[in-house]
Design an enzyme around this catalytic site. Structure first.
Site, PDB file in Angstrom:
ATOM      1  N   GLY A  15       0.789  -1.223   0.000  1.00 34.70           N
ATOM      2  CA  GLY A  15       0.000   0.000   0.000  1.00 34.70           C
ATOM      3  C   GLY A  15       0.821   1.273   0.000  1.00 34.70           C
ATOM      4  O   GLY A  15       0.361   2.317   0.483  1.00 34.70           O
ATOM      5  N   ASN A  17       1.580   2.968  -2.672  1.00 33.63           N
ATOM      6  CA  ASN A  17       0.864   3.884  -3.587  1.00 33.63           C
ATOM      7  C   ASN A  17      -0.377   4.448  -2.925  1.00 33.63           C
ATOM      8  O   ASN A  17      -0.696   5.628  -3.094  1.00 33.63           O
ATOM      9  CB  ASN A  17       0.504   3.175  -4.892  1.00 33.63           C
ATOM     10  N   ARG A  96      -5.810  -8.770  -8.011  1.00 33.49           N
ATOM     11  CA  ARG A  96      -6.932  -9.650  -8.334  1.00 33.49           C
ATOM     12  C   ARG A  96      -7.277  -9.484  -9.801  1.00 33.49           C
ATOM     13  O   ARG A  96      -7.233  -8.371 -10.330  1.00 33.49           O
ATOM     14  CB  ARG A  96      -8.195  -9.245  -7.547  1.00 33.49           C
ATOM     15  N   HIS A 112       0.082  -0.252 -13.465  1.00 34.06           N
ATOM     16  CA  HIS A 112       0.815  -1.493 -13.766  1.00 34.06           C
ATOM     17  C   HIS A 112       2.303  -1.180 -13.953  1.00 34.06           C
ATOM     18  O   HIS A 112       2.654  -0.245 -14.680  1.00 34.06           O
ATOM     19  CB  HIS A 112       0.243  -2.153 -15.027  1.00 34.06           C
ATOM     20  N   ASP A 144     -10.531  -3.248 -18.221  1.00 32.11           N
ATOM     21  CA  ASP A 144     -11.619  -3.933 -18.929  1.00 32.11           C
ATOM     22  C   ASP A 144     -11.529  -5.423 -18.613  1.00 32.11           C
ATOM     23  O   ASP A 144     -10.801  -5.815 -17.702  1.00 32.11           O
ATOM     24  CB  ASP A 144     -11.609  -3.608 -20.431  1.00 32.11           C
ATOM     25  N   HIS A 174       8.809   2.428  -8.356  1.00 28.10           N
ATOM     26  CA  HIS A 174       7.887   3.020  -7.369  1.00 28.10           C
ATOM     27  C   HIS A 174       7.918   4.547  -7.444  1.00 28.10           C
ATOM     28  O   HIS A 174       6.867   5.187  -7.436  1.00 28.10           O
ATOM     29  CB  HIS A 174       8.227   2.553  -5.956  1.00 28.10           C
TER      30      HIS A 174
HETATM   31  C1  GAR Z   1       2.960  -1.537  -7.603  1.00 29.03           C
HETATM   32  O1  GAR Z   1       4.258  -1.574  -8.142  1.00 29.03           O
HETATM   33  C2  GAR Z   1       1.926  -1.752  -8.686  1.00 29.03           C
HETATM   34  O2  GAR Z   1       2.287  -1.198  -9.913  1.00 29.03           O
HETATM   35  C3  GAR Z   1       1.903  -3.260  -8.760  1.00 29.03           C
HETATM   36  O3  GAR Z   1       1.951  -3.674  -7.419  1.00 29.03           O
HETATM   37  C4  GAR Z   1       2.747  -2.742  -6.679  1.00 29.03           C
HETATM   38  C5  GAR Z   1       2.021  -2.387  -5.415  1.00 29.03           C
HETATM   39  O4  GAR Z   1       2.842  -1.652  -4.543  1.00 29.03           O
HETATM   40  N1  GAR Z   1       0.728  -3.736  -9.421  1.00 29.03           N
HETATM   41  C6  GAR Z   1       0.697  -4.833 -10.178  1.00 29.03           C
HETATM   42  O5  GAR Z   1       1.675  -5.555 -10.348  1.00 29.03           O
HETATM   43  C7  GAR Z   1      -0.639  -5.136 -10.833  1.00 29.03           C
HETATM   44  N2  GAR Z   1      -0.496  -6.179 -11.777  1.00 29.03           N
HETATM   45  P1  GAR Z   1       2.222  -0.937  -3.273  1.00 29.03           P
HETATM   46  O6  GAR Z   1       1.293  -1.945  -2.593  1.00 29.03           O
HETATM   47  O7  GAR Z   1       3.387  -0.602  -2.400  1.00 29.03           O
HETATM   48  O8  GAR Z   1       1.478   0.270  -3.755  1.00 29.03           O
END
Ligand code: GAR
Length: 193
Positions: A15, A17, A96, A112, A144, A174
């Site tokens: 979490g 982001n 998910r 992504h 989608d 990040h």
């Molecule tokens: C992020 O790097 C996001 O882009 C990725 O998970 C990480 C979550 O980091 N998402 C995916 O890979 C979706 N397929 P966070 O929990 O520290 O925000």
């Protein structure tokens, strides 16, 4: 009276982001609008719950393990998002795959960690890093019913240096995410300081 704009943020793990979005937007004023962030997670043990709580924001938890199918979990998620009445649904580390139960009713954007359409799926950072390419990046796209396949809204490149480790590359991914996602959200919701 300020118009309240609600952003639902879906997450599954660390979490960081989510934390960044709360710090950038939550209870902040943008012209005649003020923003409320509502975090939603499918994992009761997600670290992001504590990160958000430390900033005074409680998360809604819908444990996917309590549902017998993807569709029944998605139906509960949709019900919750409609209750929140979110102006925008943002997936930030939401690990998910959603079904048409979700995509037919909710418009969402997803963050992504690769230059889509390259390296879809859950291991995008590692696969980019190991690809031999000298550039990777980050994408924000519409959700989608295809996996990481919706319309691309914005992308940014991150160089893969010869002396990078997976960890040093991921740290820069990040940093790029912490810029591109708020930028995209502000553009979609017309939030100007
Ligand atoms: C992020 O790097 C996001 O882009 C990725 O998970 C990480 C979550 O980091 N998402 C995916 O890979 C979706 N397929 P966070 O929990 O520290 O925000």
């Amino acid at each position: 009276m300020a118009q309240v704009v609600t952003i639902a943020v879906l997450f599954s793990g660390k979490g960081t982001n989510l934390q960044n979005l709360i710090e950038r937007f939550h209870l902040k004023r943008f012209g005649d609008k003020s923003v409320k962030i509502v975090p939603v997670t499918n994992r009761p043990e997600a670290e992001g719950i504590d990160r958000a709580r430390a900033l005074g924001v409680e998360s809604i938890v819908i444990d996917h393990r309590a549902y017998e199918s993807r569709e029944s979990f998605d139906a509960e998620l949709v019900k919750t998002l409609k209750m929140i009445n979110a102006d925008l649904v943002v997936m930030a580390g939401f690990m998910r795959i959603v079904t048409e139960v979700f995509t037919s009713q909710i418009e969402a954007i997803n963050l992504h960690p690769s230059l889509l359409p390259l390296f879809k799926g859950a291991n995008a950072v590692k696969e980019s890093f190991q690809s031999g390419m000298r550039v990777g990046g980050v994408t924000v796209h519409k959700v989608d019913s295809t996996l990481d396949g919706g319309e691309i809204l914005d992308q940014t490149c991150v160089r893969i240096e010869r002396n990078d480790t997976l960890e040093s590359y991921e740290a820069r991914i990040h940093e790029a995410e912490y810029e591109i996602l708020p930028h995209c959200i502000a553009k979609i919701l017309n939030l100007h300081e």
